[in-house]
Design a protein around this motif. Structure first.
Motif: not given
Length: 509
Positions: A221-241
């Motif tokens: 929860g440090n304010q100096t850190l930021t989480v960013n999402v580069e991309g998402t991709k669908t995988l078999p068996d209802d999973q997501t990368e």
């Protein structure tokens, strides 16, 4: 509660390890006994202890332990971790990282001291079992061989030793093949880490903001850190990368990405992994490129259970050795997994092609509309030009009213009359234009004429033909009348000549 890679105040990593918990994450440097440190990647102020990531052994960088052991020291990290959130084990503990590779195909079991005994027991079960002590042991050996070829079952060979468990990873399993996977091209500095969620892509996208906040809490929860999402991709068996990276902002305003191996090492801790599992994460791995030494070591050492001859042939048959790397496929389950991945990628490609096709259709419609609008605007421009010319003519007539015709105007009038006369002449442009118009109209109706097997002439063309024939008839009549007049004149001349001859003959007589 602070979570940082900084260089906080302190004297040694040992003191940090023995200090009382402060209720916060002690950081990746030495910690004070009175306050938690900050999470930063600045250079440490002391070098008296072994750093958390300085002494970490990373095996394979996402390709399993088959790549050999590589030790990497991150000089930008501090030394030691506090015990506030249970990360004190980062101080001097050697982290054995056995990561899943390119779809989890390169993960190999750790070399155990009893591996030689396992091989001896397997050989005994397949060749010389001593369970019954008679000719039935030969039948049992063949049965064990069949189980080993199939990759399932237990091989009994001795009454005093437990049976051998045959799996598809054993060297004698016949259901094996070698495929190819694309090697990642990202560097460790890019900080890309892959998280596989047991959720659908639509659910992940709808809850992406909540996911980012949850991962931020996992990082302290440090304010100096930021989480960013580069991309998402669908995988078999209802999973997501989901591919993420973390950006750290320093107090001086600069920012940098947390290295992928550092972020992955944090996610692999027991309590952190539990929190990720609660979020639905089933697998985490780094997405970093392999060094030439790692690629060479991988290609030189066949994976466990893969025939070296098949492995060498796979290296020869590699369609693109710069981008692809051979990977073993063991069993029908792995083959089914790759088939599902291929079907998923095919669907994604088809979806992309459908989108491109729709875009092309839309562009074609827009082009047709634009062409029609351009033609309409051209007609409108011509109409406006004619109207403007008419206005100028009327204005010029009013301006010149009461004045005598000037010389240049008289010359222009003569030229216009000459042009008008040429256009109206039957044998000049007007006749040619009428002839061309007739041919064009006949060609337009040529298909209809052939289908009806008879000639058809529209009313306008028929009217023009009649008009033309009428003019020809009038011309012939006029020519006949002229000829008649000339004949009468010739007769008068002949009559006059005859009278003159008779008069002269009477005088001479």
């Amino acid at each position: 509660m602070a979570f940082n890679f900084g260089a906080p105040s302190g004297t040694s990593g040992t003191a940090a390890a023995t200090a009382a918990p402060t209720g916060g994450f002690g950081g990746f440097g030495t910690t004070s006994t009175t306050a938690g440190s900050a999470f930063s990647f600045s250079a440490p102020t002391n070098t008296g202890t072994t750093g958390l990531f300085g002494g970490t052994q990373n095996k394979g960088f996402g390709f399993g332990t088959g790549f050999g052991t590589t030790t990497g020291t991150n000089t930008g990290l501090g030394t030691g971790l506090g015990t506030g959130l249970g990360f004190g084990g980062f101080n001097t503990q050697q982290q054995q990282q056995q990561q899943t590779t390119l779809g989890g195909l390169f993960s190999q079991p750790t070399q155990a001291p009893t591996q030689s005994n396992q091989l001896i027991n397997t050989a005994s079960a397949l060749s010389a079992p001593t369970l019954l002590g008679d000719e039935r042991d030969a039948i049992l050996a063949k049965w064990n061989q069949l189980q080993a070829f199939w990759g399932t079952g237990k091989g009994y060979f001795n009454n005093n030793i437990p049976p051998v468990e045959f799996t598809q990873e054993n060297p004698f399993c016949r259901f094996k093949a070698v495929g190819y996977s694309c090697m990642p091209s990202n560097k460790d500095e890019d900080g890309l880490v892959v998280l596989v969620f047991n959720k659908k892509e639509t659910e992940i996208r709808s809850q992406q903001q909540q996911l980012v906040e949850s991962l931020h809490k996992v990082l302290g929860g440090n304010q100096t850190l930021t989480v960013n999402v580069e991309g998402t991709k669908t995988l078999p068996d209802d999973q997501t990368e989901v591919v993420i990276y973390v950006v750290e902002r320093s107090p001086n305003g600069t920012s940098r990405r947390v290295p992928a191996t550092t972020l992955y090492a944090h996610f692999e801790q027991a309590n952190i992994k539990t929190q990720l599992q609660q979020l639905g994460v089933t697998l985490s791995m780094t997405r970093t490129e392999l060094s030439p030494a790692q690629i060479k070591q991988l290609l030189q050492n066949p994976p466990a259970g893969v025939d070296p001859i098949i492995w060498e042939q796979a290296k020869v048959d590699n369609p693109d050795s710069e981008k692809l790397i051979p990977v073993p496929m063991v069993g029908f389950k792995e083959l089914l997994r790759r088939l599902k991945v291929q079907d998923q990628m095919t669907k994604q490609h088809q979806t992309r092609l459908d989108i491109i096709s729709e875009d092309i259709s839309e562009l074609q419609k827009n082009q047709t509309t634009s062409v029609a609008k351009i033609a309409q605007y051209k007609r409108k421009l011509m109409d406006l030009s004619h109207r403007t010319l008419q206005v100028l003519i009327k204005q010029e007539i009013q301006r010149k009213s009461g004045y005598a015709i000037q010389a240049d105007e008289e010359q222009l009038r003569v030229q216009l009359d000459t042009i008008q006369g040429e256009l109206n002449a039957p044998t000049q442009f007007k006749g040619r234009l009428n002839e061309l118009m007739s041919q064009i109209r006949m060609q337009n109706h040529f298909g209809a004429v052939r289908s009806e097997e008879r000639y058809y002439i529209d009313a306008d063309l028929l009217r023009e033909i009649k008009q033309h024939l009428k003019q020809q008839q009038e011309g012939l009549s006029h020519l006949i009348s002229i000829i008649k007049d000339d004949l009468e004149d010739i007769k008068l001349v002949e009559h006059g000549l005859n009278e003159t001859i008779h008069i002269r003959g009477g005088v001479f007589s």
